[in-house]
Design a protein around this motif. Structure first.
Motif, mmCIF file in Angstrom:
data_model
loop_
_atom_site.group_PDB
_atom_site.id
_atom_site.type_symbol
_atom_site.label_atom_id
_atom_site.label_comp_id
_atom_site.label_asym_id
_atom_site.label_seq_id
_atom_site.Cartn_x
_atom_site.Cartn_y
_atom_site.Cartn_z
ATOM 1 N N GLN A 1 -34.438 -9.385 4.278
ATOM 2 C CA GLN A 1 -34.106 -10.528 4.622
ATOM 3 C C GLN A 1 -33.403 -10.846 5.906
ATOM 4 O O GLN A 1 -32.786 -9.914 6.280
ATOM 5 N N SER A 2 -33.480 -12.083 6.325
ATOM 6 C CA SER A 2 -32.561 -12.105 7.578
ATOM 7 C C SER A 2 -31.425 -13.257 7.188
ATOM 8 O O SER A 2 -31.612 -13.851 5.796
ATOM 9 N N ALA A 3 -31.081 -13.752 8.443
ATOM 10 C CA ALA A 3 -30.144 -14.789 7.941
ATOM 11 C C ALA A 3 -30.254 -16.234 9.010
ATOM 12 O O ALA A 3 -30.761 -15.872 10.298
ATOM 13 N N THR A 4 -30.186 -17.413 8.729
ATOM 14 C CA THR A 4 -30.460 -18.378 9.462
ATOM 15 C C THR A 4 -29.048 -19.482 9.230
ATOM 16 O O THR A 4 -28.677 -19.501 8.410
ATOM 17 N N MET A 5 -28.749 -20.029 10.410
ATOM 18 C CA MET A 5 -27.667 -20.885 10.264
ATOM 19 C C MET A 5 -28.033 -22.354 10.421
ATOM 20 O O MET A 5 -29.352 -22.628 11.234
#
Length: 413
Positions: free
Chosen positions: A191-195
């Motif tokens: 998984q990655s992260a997004t703002m």
């Protein structure tokens, strides 16, 4: 303090005068939040005095000071516990402004940065979560967002979201699925992260119960925030999808450092308070400032302040040129400064005796303000863990590149 450009030094002096002559007389009694009407009145005066938003670009109504020169200004602001709020350079808004200025689109800047920089609205950075979600370990991020047509749908719970009770919008860090172009997230868990930029009045957002803490300088509390099927458009993505962990470093490294700057200003105020008391209190036949035990406490505080100041200055210079190195140095500065400012204020309490632990002086509240800093923005132990790992990794690479090992027993052949 290193020499500053003429314009920046003039701003520092204006800030110093404004804090002492306008802000300090308006401080609430210890342990009480700054009244909202008073804050707005003082902010209007700060704008008139030309000291408002020192860190914000001039095009957005700030003073346009480069980050390498923030520290002297922020320290002057921090000399009063309400000074940063009055000058609009207090967390979490200050860190959000900095990140928006670097990452947001022009449309996002107009919608979110402009009113935030002017002091018309407030914001929060929603990253921390209830256990077992992210806290000291960002890889544990549990709040998620999934695509649904042209929108994103956010679900999850956040906690300890500073200022959320008064926020007009949130910058929300969520887990999103990695794509081939985005690669693995910081956790390597697929998984990655997004703002996302999410307005407070978006359906599905609930600001929950507040977590009561000993500090009082961040208005809006530290509550839970719940996101239930919160639907936002693609335009709500801050930067690019999947880059949230990278953007977090853009925000967190300077934010750690500005905390150091503000609290170092308060440590200077505490030491001044103790010095004034020691010069006018006579015990055992002599002025307290002339007695060895008091001199030891004073000297150690001066050393802590000057050492912290030097570390902040070095990190601020590096922030403009080397983000990776700045991340490392900001961890070191955060650990040292959070411990040092507490020691300085604690010594000031001791030097002022009974008044130090009462509300006759504000020192004990200052101690309450700075104690959480050893946990906020990454606990001391978490930073030490990272500092140690970086040092070991750096040394391994040096040895692998041909640097001789230094632990080999025996002399030269």
């Amino acid at each position: 303090m290193t020499a500053l450009p003429t314009e920046v030094e003039a701003l520092r002096l204006r800030t110093r005068t404004f804090i002492r002559e306008v802000v300090i007389p308006a401080e609430p009694r210890p342990g009480v939040y700054l009244d909202e009407e008073v804050r707005l009145e003082l902010q209007a005066k700060a704008k008139s005095a030309g000291v408002f938003a020192p860190h914000v670009a001039k095009e957005w109504g700030g003073q346009g000071v480069p980050i390498k020169h923030w520290s002297p200004i922020f320290q002057e602001a921090g000399y009063s516990p309400i000074g940063p709020a009055v000058l609009n350079c207090m967390a979490p808004d200050e860190g959000n402004m900095h990140m928006l200025g670097l990452i947001a689109t022009d449309e996002q800047k107009q919608r979110y940065l402009a009113p935030l920089a002017s002091g018309d609205v407030r914001s929060s950075f929603a990253m921390t979560e209830p256990h077992p979600g992210t806290g000291s370990d960002p890889a544990a991020l549990a709040t998620s967002a999934i695509r649904d047509g042209e929108d994103w749908v956010i679900n999850g719970d956040k906690r300890f979201i500073s200022g959320a009770e008064l926020s007009s919008f949130f910058i929300v860090m969520v887990a999103t699925e990695s794509s081939a172009s985005q690669g693995e997230g910081a956790s390597g868990r697929g998984q990655s992260a997004t703002m996302f930029l999410v307005d407070r009045d978006t359906p599905g957002i609930e600001v929950g119960r507040s977590i009561h803490t000993v500090d009082r300088t961040i208005a809006g509390g530290h509550p839970y925030v719940h996101f239930t099927d919160v639907r936002v458009p693609e335009s709500a993505v801050l930067g690019a999808p999947g880059k949230g962990f990278d953007y977090a470093q853009v925000r967190l490294a300077p934010a750690r450092l500005t905390h150091c700057m503000r609290w170092l200003g308060l440590a200077r105020r505490a030491l001044d308070t103790a010095l004034d008391r020691c010069e006018h209190r006579e015990v055992f036949g002599d002025i307290l400032a002339r007695q060895g035990l008091a001199q030891e406490l004073i000297a150690q505080s001066v050393i802590d302040i000057e050492t912290a100041d030097a570390m902040i200055t070095k990190t601020g210079l590096v922030l403009e040129s080397d983000q990776k190195e700045a991340n490392s140095l900001s961890s070191i500065a955060k650990v040292y400064c959070s411990e040092a400012v507490y020691r300085v204020i604690d010594r000031a309490v001791q030097l002022c005796g009974g008044d130090g632990v009462s509300d006759e002086l504000p020192l004990i509240q200052y101690l309450n303000e700075v104690r959480p800093f050893r946990i906020y923005d990454g606990a001391t132990e978490t930073h030490k863990f990272a500092i140690s790992r970086r040092a070991s990794s750096k040394r391994r690479k040096e040895v692998a590149a041909g640097e001789p090992r230094r632990d080999v027993v025996g002399g030269a052949n």
